[in-house]
Design a protein around this motif. Structure first.
Motif, PDB file in Angstrom:
ATOM      1  N   VAL A  51       0.849  -1.191   0.000  1.00  0.00           N
ATOM      2  CA  VAL A  51       0.000   0.000   0.000  1.00  0.00           C
ATOM      3  C   VAL A  51       0.886   1.243   0.000  1.00  0.00           C
ATOM      4  CG1 VAL A  51      -1.819   1.278   1.191  1.00  0.00           C
ATOM      5  CG2 VAL A  51      -1.820  -1.231   1.215  1.00  0.00           C
ATOM      6  N   VAL A  52       0.644   2.113  -0.968  1.00  0.00           N
ATOM      7  CA  VAL A  52       1.450   3.314  -1.172  1.00  0.00           C
ATOM      8  C   VAL A  52       0.591   4.540  -0.863  1.00  0.00           C
ATOM      9  CG1 VAL A  52       2.838   4.608  -2.831  1.00  0.00           C
ATOM     10  CG2 VAL A  52       2.732   2.106  -2.969  1.00  0.00           C
ATOM     11  N   LEU A  53       1.103   5.437  -0.022  1.00  0.00           N
ATOM     12  CA  LEU A  53       0.312   6.563   0.479  1.00  0.00           C
ATOM     13  C   LEU A  53       0.803   7.916  -0.019  1.00  0.00           C
ATOM     14  CD1 LEU A  53       0.058   5.549   4.270  1.00  0.00           C
ATOM     15  CD2 LEU A  53      -1.521   4.943   2.420  1.00  0.00           C
ATOM     16  N   LYS A  54      -0.121   8.882   0.018  1.00  0.00           N
ATOM     17  CA  LYS A  54       0.209  10.301  -0.135  1.00  0.00           C
ATOM     18  C   LYS A  54      -0.887  11.099   0.558  1.00  0.00           C
ATOM     19  CE  LYS A  54       1.067  14.117  -3.367  1.00  0.00           C
ATOM     20  NZ  LYS A  54       1.200  14.550  -4.786  1.00  0.00           N
ATOM     21  N   HIS A  55      -0.512  12.058   1.409  1.00  0.00           N
ATOM     22  CA  HIS A  55      -1.508  12.916   2.040  1.00  0.00           C
ATOM     23  C   HIS A  55      -1.080  14.371   1.921  1.00  0.00           C
ATOM     24  CE1 HIS A  55       1.410  12.809   5.311  1.00  0.00           C
ATOM     25  NE2 HIS A  55       0.656  13.570   6.102  1.00  0.00           N
ATOM     26  N   CYS A  56      -1.986  15.179   1.411  1.00  0.00           N
ATOM     27  CA  CYS A  56      -1.778  16.620   1.291  1.00  0.00           C
ATOM     28  C   CYS A  56      -3.092  17.242   0.833  1.00  0.00           C
ATOM     29  CB  CYS A  56      -0.657  16.950   0.303  1.00  0.00           C
ATOM     30  SG  CYS A  56      -0.988  16.464  -1.396  1.00  0.00           S
ATOM     31  N   THR A  57      -3.192  18.544   0.918  1.00  0.00           N
ATOM     32  CA  THR A  57      -4.382  19.206   0.401  1.00  0.00           C
ATOM     33  C   THR A  57      -4.410  19.036  -1.117  1.00  0.00           C
ATOM     34  OG1 THR A  57      -3.157  21.292   0.273  1.00  0.00           O
ATOM     35  CG2 THR A  57      -4.460  20.893   2.274  1.00  0.00           C
ATOM     36  N   PRO A  58      -5.606  19.051  -1.728  1.00  0.00           N
ATOM     37  CA  PRO A  58      -5.710  18.789  -3.178  1.00  0.00           C
ATOM     38  C   PRO A  58      -5.340  19.989  -4.035  1.00  0.00           C
ATOM     39  CG  PRO A  58      -7.879  19.150  -2.266  1.00  0.00           C
ATOM     40  CD  PRO A  58      -6.939  19.169  -1.098  1.00  0.00           C
ATOM     41  N   MET A 106      -5.046  11.101   0.721  1.00  0.00           N
ATOM     42  CA  MET A 106      -5.861  11.932   1.602  1.00  0.00           C
ATOM     43  C   MET A 106      -5.309  13.375   1.512  1.00  0.00           C
ATOM     44  SD  MET A 106      -6.840  11.502   5.675  1.00  0.00           S
ATOM     45  CE  MET A 106      -5.390  12.335   6.377  1.00  0.00           C
ATOM     46  N   GLU A 107      -5.728  14.214   0.593  1.00  0.00           N
ATOM     47  CA  GLU A 107      -6.796  14.083  -0.364  1.00  0.00           C
ATOM     48  C   GLU A 107      -6.195  14.291  -1.753  1.00  0.00           C
ATOM     49  OE1 GLU A 107     -11.032  16.327  -1.304  1.00  0.00           O
ATOM     50  OE2 GLU A 107      -9.814  17.034   0.349  1.00  0.00           O
ATOM     51  N   ALA A 108      -6.671  13.630  -2.755  1.00  0.00           N
ATOM     52  CA  ALA A 108      -6.147  13.782  -4.111  1.00  0.00           C
ATOM     53  C   ALA A 108      -6.860  14.912  -4.841  1.00  0.00           C
ATOM     54  CB  ALA A 108      -6.307  12.480  -4.889  1.00  0.00           C
ATOM     55  N   HIS A 109      -6.207  15.414  -5.880  1.00  0.00           N
ATOM     56  CA  HIS A 109      -6.818  16.442  -6.717  1.00  0.00           C
ATOM     57  C   HIS A 109      -8.026  15.852  -7.454  1.00  0.00           C
ATOM     58  CE1 HIS A 109      -7.264  19.213 -10.143  1.00  0.00           C
ATOM     59  NE2 HIS A 109      -6.763  20.113  -9.313  1.00  0.00           N
ATOM     60  N   HIS A 125      -9.502   9.360   0.058  1.00  0.00           N
ATOM     61  CA  HIS A 125     -10.110   9.829   1.297  1.00  0.00           C
ATOM     62  C   HIS A 125     -10.157  11.360   1.260  1.00  0.00           C
ATOM     63  CE1 HIS A 125      -9.375   5.803   3.034  1.00  0.00           C
ATOM     64  NE2 HIS A 125      -8.181   5.894   2.471  1.00  0.00           N
ATOM     65  N   LYS A 126     -11.162  11.918   1.900  1.00  0.00           N
ATOM     66  CA  LYS A 126     -11.232  13.366   2.030  1.00  0.00           C
ATOM     67  C   LYS A 126     -10.180  13.841   3.025  1.00  0.00           C
ATOM     68  CE  LYS A 126     -14.613  14.648  -0.687  1.00  0.00           C
ATOM     69  NZ  LYS A 126     -14.379  15.597  -1.803  1.00  0.00           N
ATOM     70  N   TRP A 127      -9.738  15.082   2.836  1.00  0.00           N
ATOM     71  CA  TRP A 127      -8.746  15.656   3.738  1.00  0.00           C
ATOM     72  C   TRP A 127      -9.297  15.688   5.164  1.00  0.00           C
ATOM     73  CZ3 TRP A 127      -3.874  16.207   4.124  1.00  0.00           C
ATOM     74  CH2 TRP A 127      -3.300  17.126   5.016  1.00  0.00           C
ATOM     75  N   ASP A 128      -8.525  15.223   6.106  1.00  0.00           N
ATOM     76  CA  ASP A 128      -8.894  15.164   7.516  1.00  0.00           C
ATOM     77  C   ASP A 128     -10.088  14.251   7.781  1.00  0.00           C
ATOM     78  OD1 ASP A 128      -6.850  16.659   8.516  1.00  0.00           O
ATOM     79  OD2 ASP A 128      -7.976  18.514   8.731  1.00  0.00           O
ATOM     80  N   SER A 129     -10.350  13.294   6.901  1.00  0.00           N
ATOM     81  CA  SER A 129     -11.423  12.333   7.154  1.00  0.00           C
ATOM     82  C   SER A 129     -11.025  11.349   8.251  1.00  0.00           C
ATOM     83  CB  SER A 129     -11.784  11.578   5.876  1.00  0.00           C
ATOM     84  OG  SER A 129     -10.658  10.868   5.375  1.00  0.00           O
ATOM     85  N   MET A 130      -9.740  11.291   8.562  1.00  0.00           N
ATOM     86  CA  MET A 130      -9.232  10.500   9.680  1.00  0.00           C
ATOM     87  C   MET A 130      -7.971  11.177  10.199  1.00  0.00           C
ATOM     88  SD  MET A 130      -7.491   7.233   7.674  1.00  0.00           S
ATOM     89  CE  MET A 130      -8.714   7.169   6.350  1.00  0.00           C
ATOM     90  N   ASP A 131      -7.557  10.790  11.368  1.00  0.00           N
ATOM     91  CA  ASP A 131      -6.316  11.316  11.921  1.00  0.00           C
ATOM     92  C   ASP A 131      -5.154  10.922  11.008  1.00  0.00           C
ATOM     93  OD1 ASP A 131      -5.159  12.352  14.797  1.00  0.00           O
ATOM     94  OD2 ASP A 131      -3.776  10.963  13.822  1.00  0.00           O
ATOM     95  N   VAL A 132      -4.200  11.827  10.830  1.00  0.00           N
ATOM     96  CA  VAL A 132      -3.070  11.551   9.939  1.00  0.00           C
ATOM     97  C   VAL A 132      -2.310  10.305  10.392  1.00  0.00           C
ATOM     98  CG1 VAL A 132      -0.863  12.429   9.074  1.00  0.00           C
ATOM     99  CG2 VAL A 132      -2.832  13.952   9.215  1.00  0.00           C
TER     100      VAL A 132
END
Length: 222
Positions: A51-58, A106-109, A125-132
């Motif tokens: 599983v490959v992740l990325k989290h940032c604002t879109p 969390m969250e993609a463009h 996932h939506k931004w801040d839909s869960m704890d980072v």
């Protein structure tokens, strides 16, 4: 004082009248203690899903979109000679060229989200839909790739991923060039083939992936 060595070099290249001034590179202060407690998802062996992740604002600059493609500064030689394709193409190629790898954001463009509405290998996932911390505990590897329009001083999301024990695949520029120790806490990648090969290597070599993740966590403690 500069937050990364690339900005320091640019200032040194263009400076006038600061010849006797000491130039220092210092990382920004980010509290990472709570991320050191994160335990990444476990894989029994290299046959389990990666599983490959990325989290940032879109932000359109933090992804390669129709708007950000082929824009921004090209500081390094590789940037001037490597065309950076849009994310909708980049991830399609990765899915075509790999097996048993899933990507979570969390969250993609919206451009990327709309391109893969029902693909089980692309989870949004939506931004801040869960704890980072919860989000980072879901993955095994962190992939950080942005448009040339976005120039990080110190990408907090990368620092959080390292502290959580995730090897980071990223371009060797701006803040990530200093924060990711190539071959130890992650892998520097300048084009599609390097990202693909790095993912396949970490998928195949589970002991190497775990060792990089532990080294990343140790580095974040410093």
């Amino acid at each position: 004082i500069f937050q990364n060595s690339e900005k320091k070099k640019e200032f040194y290249r263009d400076m006038i009248g600061f010849e006797n001034t000491e130039l220092l590179t210092m990382f920004g202060a980010i509290d990472l203690d709570k991320f050191l407690e994160v335990l990444p998802a476990q894989r029994k062996d290299n046959r389990n899903e990666l599983v490959v992740l990325k989290h940032c604002t879109p932000d359109w600059r933090k992804y390669i979109t129709a708007e950000s493609e082929n824009t921004g500064e090209r500081i390094h030689i590789w940037q001037k000679h490597v065309f950076k394709e849009k994310d909708i193409v980049f991830y399609k190629r990765l899915m075509d060229d790999t097996k048993n790898i899933r990507f979570e954001f969390m969250e993609a463009h919206p451009e990327l989200v709309n391109a893969y509405p029902n693909n089980p290998r692309m989870k949004f996932h939506k931004w801040d839909s869960m704890d980072v911390r919860e989000f980072l505990s879901r993955g095994h590897v962190y992939l950080y790739r942005t448009s040339n329009k976005w120039r990080d001083q110190y990408p907090r999301v990368v620092a959080e991923a390292l502290a959580a024990g995730l090897p980071v695949l990223t371009e060797p520029r701006d803040g990530t060039r200093d924060r990711v120790d190539n071959g130890n806490t992650g892998i520097h990648c300048i084009d599609y083939d390097m990202f693909k090969d790095a993912l396949k290597k970490l998928q195949r070599k589970e002991d190497m992936r775990k060792a990089m993740g532990q080294h990343a966590k140790d580095w974040a403690r410093l």
